[in-house]
Design an enzyme around this catalytic site. Structure first.
Site, PDB file in Angstrom:
ATOM      1  CG  HIS A  53       4.519 -38.768  19.419  1.00 41.16           C
ATOM      2  ND1 HIS A  53       4.586 -38.546  18.076  1.00 41.16           N
ATOM      3  CD2 HIS A  53       5.347 -39.809  19.676  1.00 41.16           C
ATOM      4  CE1 HIS A  53       5.447 -39.405  17.532  1.00 41.16           C
ATOM      5  NE2 HIS A  53       5.916 -40.198  18.477  1.00 41.16           N
ATOM      6  N   GLY A  54       1.736 -38.093  23.034  1.00 40.97           N
ATOM      7  CA  GLY A  54       1.107 -37.249  24.053  1.00 40.97           C
ATOM      8  C   GLY A  54      -0.003 -37.973  24.776  1.00 40.97           C
ATOM      9  CB  SER A  72       1.660 -43.077  26.919  1.00 34.89           C
ATOM     10  OG  SER A  72       3.006 -43.267  27.251  1.00 34.89           O
ATOM     11  CG  ASP A  80      12.010 -41.518  20.503  1.00 36.18           C
ATOM     12  OD1 ASP A  80      11.640 -42.131  19.474  1.00 36.18           O
ATOM     13  OD2 ASP A  80      11.219 -41.091  21.373  1.00 36.18           O
ATOM     14  CG  ASN A  90       8.830 -45.897  20.738  1.00 41.82           C
ATOM     15  OD1 ASN A  90       9.368 -46.995  20.730  1.00 41.82           O
ATOM     16  ND2 ASN A  90       9.157 -44.935  19.905  1.00 41.82           N
TER      17      ASN A  90
HETATM   18 ZN   LIG Z   1       7.637 -41.229  18.692  1.00 41.82          ZN
END
Ligand SMILES: [Zn+2]
Length: 280
Positions: free
Chosen positions: A174-175, A206, A81, A225
């Site tokens: 991201h996060g 997520s 990744d 992802n």
């Molecule tokens: Zn990523």
């Protein structure tokens, strides 16, 4: 069985669904992800952060991933990744990866193309394929998003580099999101069209609302992802278990519930992206 990135993406393309890519961090997260894939008969990708390849962890974790893939009755791709440089991509190849991401998204376009193409060319020698990134996907802590990926530059990037799949900036980050993200579904469709239906990758899965994820898959996202929520599933369960007076202090027994927490989370995402039953 261990499969490469091209073959697992081809499965998603022909079946019109999406392969979930789960980040793994230790043996227990590998076990949880594998259990989920086996129970749902789903092809999956296990991927690792580049820092694990820079540090010693990758040396120990890679054989665990390969052992899981060898034992699996479903297709498993071992993927890097966000590889930032040829240090991580080369080391991960050496450790047995069957998919590599080269993330040159913070570089000027021509530099991103040159670096990505050089990794595509190297990986070709060992029948491994590459995911590139165009349009930088930031983190949920960023005050504002970078510009979204343009269909024209995506077309140019794919033609110049020969990547097998492309991570695009279309509204995810991201996060942990402070408010649910809204995806630019039309842009996903336009990029697909402009790039001759290149498989697109959504990072930061997520916390994206289920309906948005379904629309993104229908529009042509072929790899999604999930990393942050795997960490929360695992660690929240560990913290809860620590409060349990009946808990075992033998680490292998203690880890059984966190492994199952990872499994349960992964099963929910496998079903959401339509990968369940596809490895039958
Ligand atoms: Zn990523």
């Amino acid at each position: 069985m261990l499969v490469n990135l091209k073959d697992i993406i081809a499965m998603a393309e022909s079946g019109n669904y999406c392969i979930p890519a789960f980040n793994v961090y230790n043996m227990e997260t590998v076990m949880g992800v594998l259990k989920a894939a086996e129970e749902t008969k789903a092809p999956i990708i296990m991927q690792v952060y580049p820092r694990l390849m820079k540090e010693e962890t990758g040396y120990f974790l890679s054989p665990v991933i390969l052992a899981a893939a060898a034992k699996a009755s479903v297709p498993v791709c071992f993927h890097l990744d966000h590889g930032p440089s040829t240090l991580e991509t080369t080391r991960c190849l050496r450790y047995g990866a069957t998919g590599i991401m080269l993330d040159g998204s913070t570089l000027p376009l021509e530099e991103n193309i040159a670096l990505t193409k050089s990794v595509v060319d190297t990986c070709k020698y060992v029948n491994v394929q590459v995911e590139g990134e165009l349009g930088h996907i930031g983190t949920t802590k960023d005050s504002e998003f970078d510009e979204f990926t343009s269909p024209e530059s995506a077309k140019y990037f794919v033609e110049q580099t020969g990547v097998t799949c492309l991570a695009v900036a279309v509204g995810t980050a991201h996060g942990k999101y402070t408010k649910p993200p809204k995806l630019d579904i039309e842009r996903i469709k336009e990029i697909r069209k402009a790039t001759n239906n290149t498989a697109l990758v959504l990072h930061g899965g997520s916390g994206v609302p289920d309906e948005e994820i379904k629309k993104a898959v229908a529009a042509g996202v072929r790899k999604m992802n999930f990393a942050t929520d795997i960490c929360y599933a695992f660690l929240d369960c560990c913290l809860e278990e620590l409060q349990n007076p009946e808990r075992s202090v033998a680490i292998d027994n203690f880890m059984k519930k966190p492994i199952d927490a990872v499994k349960d989370f992964c099963i929910s995402r496998i079903k959401l992206v339509g990968a369940d039953g596809k490895a039958e």
